[in-house]
Write an enzyme that holds these catalytic residues in place. Structure first.
Site, PDB file in Angstrom:
ATOM      1  N   SER A 299       5.485   1.535 -11.184  1.00 29.37           N
ATOM      2  CA  SER A 299       6.563   1.803 -10.266  1.00 29.37           C
ATOM      3  C   SER A 299       7.936   1.722 -10.686  1.00 29.37           C
ATOM      4  O   SER A 299       8.474   0.908 -11.487  1.00 29.37           O
ATOM      5  CB  SER A 299       6.687   0.964  -9.057  1.00 29.37           C
ATOM      6  N   GLY A 301       9.802   5.165 -10.832  1.00 32.24           N
ATOM      7  CA  GLY A 301      10.175   6.809 -10.657  1.00 32.24           C
ATOM      8  C   GLY A 301      10.292   6.917 -12.298  1.00 32.24           C
ATOM      9  O   GLY A 301      10.400   6.257 -13.171  1.00 32.24           O
ATOM     10  N   LYS A 354      -0.562  -1.733  -6.727  1.00 28.89           N
ATOM     11  CA  LYS A 354       0.423  -0.455  -6.695  1.00 28.89           C
ATOM     12  C   LYS A 354       0.226   0.297  -5.363  1.00 28.89           C
ATOM     13  O   LYS A 354       1.389   0.829  -4.753  1.00 28.89           O
ATOM     14  CB  LYS A 354       0.052   0.440  -7.807  1.00 28.89           C
ATOM     15  N   HIS A 357       1.866  -1.332  -2.566  1.00 33.91           N
ATOM     16  CA  HIS A 357       3.449  -1.417  -3.119  1.00 33.91           C
ATOM     17  C   HIS A 357       3.558  -0.078  -2.255  1.00 33.91           C
ATOM     18  O   HIS A 357       4.878   0.077  -1.605  1.00 33.91           O
ATOM     19  CB  HIS A 357       3.497  -1.371  -4.518  1.00 33.91           C
ATOM     20  N   ASN A 358       2.979   1.012  -2.475  1.00 35.59           N
ATOM     21  CA  ASN A 358       3.224   2.417  -2.159  1.00 35.59           C
ATOM     22  C   ASN A 358       3.551   2.246  -0.584  1.00 35.59           C
ATOM     23  O   ASN A 358       4.202   3.111   0.178  1.00 35.59           O
ATOM     24  CB  ASN A 358       2.462   3.398  -2.659  1.00 35.59           C
ATOM     25  N   GLU A 361       6.292   0.811   0.685  1.00 33.81           N
ATOM     26  CA  GLU A 361       7.206   1.503   0.555  1.00 33.81           C
ATOM     27  C   GLU A 361       7.456   2.975   1.513  1.00 33.81           C
ATOM     28  O   GLU A 361       8.381   3.239   1.807  1.00 33.81           O
ATOM     29  CB  GLU A 361       7.403   2.312  -0.813  1.00 33.81           C
ATOM     30  N   TYR A 362       6.278   3.335   2.206  1.00 35.58           N
ATOM     31  CA  TYR A 362       6.395   4.206   2.926  1.00 35.58           C
ATOM     32  C   TYR A 362       7.086   3.559   4.310  1.00 35.58           C
ATOM     33  O   TYR A 362       7.935   4.462   4.809  1.00 35.58           O
ATOM     34  CB  TYR A 362       4.748   4.400   3.437  1.00 35.58           C
ATOM     35  N   ARG A 607     -18.114  -3.288  25.431  1.00 34.49           N
ATOM     36  CA  ARG A 607     -19.003  -3.148  24.514  1.00 34.49           C
ATOM     37  C   ARG A 607     -20.565  -3.631  25.043  1.00 34.49           C
ATOM     38  O   ARG A 607     -21.670  -2.985  24.538  1.00 34.49           O
ATOM     39  CB  ARG A 607     -18.577  -3.613  22.993  1.00 34.49           C
ATOM     40  N   HIS A 613     -23.773  -5.302  22.728  1.00 34.57           N
ATOM     41  CA  HIS A 613     -23.268  -5.858  21.496  1.00 34.57           C
ATOM     42  C   HIS A 613     -22.984  -7.207  21.662  1.00 34.57           C
ATOM     43  O   HIS A 613     -22.657  -7.799  20.555  1.00 34.57           O
ATOM     44  CB  HIS A 613     -21.954  -5.018  20.885  1.00 34.57           C
TER      45      HIS A 613
END
Length: 633
Positions: A299, A301, A354, A357-358, A361-362, A607, A613
């Protein structure tokens, strides 16, 4: 031809192989200093060997450390040639500590009888031939050294060594896109001998590696290729090849292209944004071929790759140790000057963190975009918004905050450039993968999902224009809160984002038995990476005492203090129809997460009604499951 750089060249082998003779000749040829390890034995070692006694590991330890210090000092200057028996791998580890990536090993090899005859023919040496067998008994021949037959003449041996040193690179970089080029320059600027490869496509990609090499002075000694076989053959063993190609099928294709030319023990490093599930499969597949694999998140860039990225390697630990000196040297450095690179864990763990991490970041990017939207709605222009954000740096600074300020101040003519950029945000898949992983693990990473869907929403530009005509309010928004309250709402949302991101990592670690260290992960994210921030630096110490941000007393008090502003800002955004999905999700998440008795009891009843269920009762602590006939009762 690649020139020999100022590395540390160790000549090793049992006593009598001619290390001193060959070493001094080689040093003279290369015009670098020469050190004979025997000259640095302490007196007690010399006396012991003169008495016909073998040295033990304790005898050698201090001696090897002193040689390592000499070698380290030489690595800061012209380099050197050093001769030392270095019969065990553990001895070689001591000798090359902190200079592994700059160390070259030459193994002078001969038979017992051949060497015994040589020892008996020399005079004045403190070691007799009687001790030779003890050296052969402990000799651990190095796997990856230049192996030279001592039956050759000294002149020929030096020629063989010089030729192999000059023609073999230590590290290979496969793929010269933006990140690949920056990493290549980073490696070369740190003094590493590297080989470069880029594919050849007639009329599109021709002589890419060669032209790139010629463009930058630091690459003058790099070797450039567009032929896979020649590229692989240019590397020292074990070969270390770092792939910087597009994730997905391209990686698999490149691996198949490389395999015919690789040998047992060679190492492939995938430095792209690969899906961690693919990395796990490749790890197993390559292990079956006796090729070691390191899936590595990178990471930072283009600029980070050049000046120092954050690096997240995972996979084969022993393979990582081989590439560790290269990755740690080119990585960014934290506040204590330690590399922002650490071994993450086995399998695909490096690419998983990673990916998350992104995802974080978003959210960080989306929150700043929403702050921008809100301040525009309050009547501020980009310059004014940049000034407001600049004032926030004192309490909540981050790399993304800094670049947002720069972006908002950039003008093209009389208008701000940001106003001319189409409001359609792209993505490369990592946010999508993070969301999928969250659902598979059952972790409520709602803010990452919200940020991802905000990008998806932005892509429907034409439909949004029509929806704006049909549903947008006619009145001007009346947002009655201060910039300070907006800052507090922003900070609140960032706390929720980091909680969710690290919670996802923690749950994945438990599920896969990765044993991930959240504090160490935070540390390597304090510099070089896109989500570096002042808060990330705080998390290094916080995660040493707690693995859950919502259970940390300091964070709890901070959230309580910030929550009123988050409530005020988000409620007014909703009432004034100002889009702020991530800010709104941050308070919505905490509101739902902090409910001791939620509406999920009704969901479970529903449910059980239509699907049998079953459910558990809160007045029965045996964990028994119940089913009710809802119609007849």
């Amino acid at each position: 031809m690649n020139q020999i750089k100022p590395h540390i060249i160790f000549l090793m082998g049992v006593s009598g192989v001619g290390k001193s003779t060959i070493g001094s000749l080689l040093a003279e040829t290369l015009n670098i200093p020469f050190f004979d390890g025997d000259d640095y034995h302490p007196e007690q070692n010399i006396q012991k060997m003169s008495q016909g006694k073998s040295l033990n590991d304790d005898d050698r330890f201090g001696w090897l450390q002193s040689l390592n210090q000499i070698a380290f000092e030489a690595s800061q200057n012209k380099g050197c040639v050093m001769v030392c028996s270095a019969l065990k791998e553990s001895y070689r580890e001591i000798l090359s500590k902190n200079i592994e990536a700059y160390s070259k090993w030459i193994f002078l090899n001969g038979s017992f009888e051949q060497i015994k005859k040589r020892i008996n023919n020399r005079s004045g040496h403190f070691m007799s031939s009687d001790l030779l067998q003890s050296q052969f008994d402990i000799l651990e021949a190095p796997k990856y050294a230049i192996n030279v037959d001592i039956s050759l003449t000294p002149k020929k041996m030096v020629e063989v060594i010089s030729k192999q040193l000059s023609e073999k690179s230590a590290f290979g970089l496969f793929g010269l896109g933006v990140m690949g080029k920056s990493l290549a320059r980073n490696l070369a600027s740190k003094g590493f001998d590297i080989s470069l490869f880029n594919r050849h496509v007639d009329g599109q990609e021709e002589d890419v590696a060669k032209n790139f090499k010629d463009e930058f002075e630091e690459l003058s000694t790099a070797l450039a290729f567009d032929d896979v076989a020649l590229f692989v053959n240019s590397l020292q063993k074990p070969r270390k090849v770092m792939l910087m190609v597009n994730a997905g099928k391209t990686v698999d294709g490149v691996i198949e292209d490389l395999l015919p030319f690789l040998e047992n023990g060679d190492i492939i490093i995938d430095g792209g944004n690969s899906n961690f599930n693919d990395t796990k499969k490749r790890f197993d597949y390559l292990a079956s071929k006796n090729i070691r694999f390191v899936g590595t998140g990178v990471s930072g860039g283009e600029e980070g790759a050049l000046k120092g990225p954050s690096i997240m390697p995972g996979g084969d630990l022993e393979a990582y140790k081989e590439v560790q000196p290269y990755l740690e040297t080119i990585a960014a450095k934290d506040a204590n000057d330690l590399p922002c690179c650490t071994f993450i864990g086995t399998e695909g763990s490096g690419h998983f963190v990673k990916m998350v991490h992104n995802g974080i970041e978003y959210v960080e990017m989306q929150l700043l975009a929403e702050v921008f939207t809100i301040l525009k709605a309050k009547g501020h222009n980009p310059d004014q918004i940049a000034d407001i954000l600049a004032s926030w740096k004192a309490t909540t600074n981050s790399y993304l905050l800094e670049i947002t300020i720069d972006i908002l101040r950039k003008k093209e003519g009389n208008d701000w450039l940001v106003n001319r950029i189409m409001d359609k945000a792209g993505n490369k898949g990592t946010g999508n993968w993070t969301t999928i992983s969250s659902t598979q693990l059952g972790v409520p990473s709602t803010m990452i999902t919200s940020a991802l869907f905000a990008r998806y929403t932005s892509f429907y530009k034409e439909e949004r224009i029509e929806a704006n005509r049909n549903f947008a309010p006619n009145n001007t928004p009346n947002l009655n809160f201060s910039a300070e309250e907006l800052l507090e709402a922003y900070h609140f949302a960032r706390l929720m984002n980091h909680y969710q991101g690290f919670k996802l990592i923690q749950e994945a670690s438990l599920s896969n038995n990765w044993g991930l260290n959240l504090s160490e992960l935070s540390r390597i994210w304090t510099n070089g990476c896109i989500i570096r921030s002042d808060f990330m630096m705080e998390l290094v110490s916080i995660f040493k005492v707690s693995d859950n941000l919502l259970k940390n007393d300091e964070i709890i008090q901070r959230i309580k203090a910030l929550k009123p502003s988050a409530q005020k800002v988000t409620s007014q955004c909703i009432l004034n129809e100002v889009a702020a999905p991530n800010l709104i999700e941050s308070i919505s998440f905490l509101n739902s997460f902090s409910v001791a008795n939620s509406s999920a009891n009704l969901l479970q009843a529903q449910r059980d009604y239509f699907g049998a269920h079953t459910y558990q009762r809160n007045d029965d602590h045996t964990n028994k499951f119940y089913h009710t006939d809802w119609i007849n009762n």
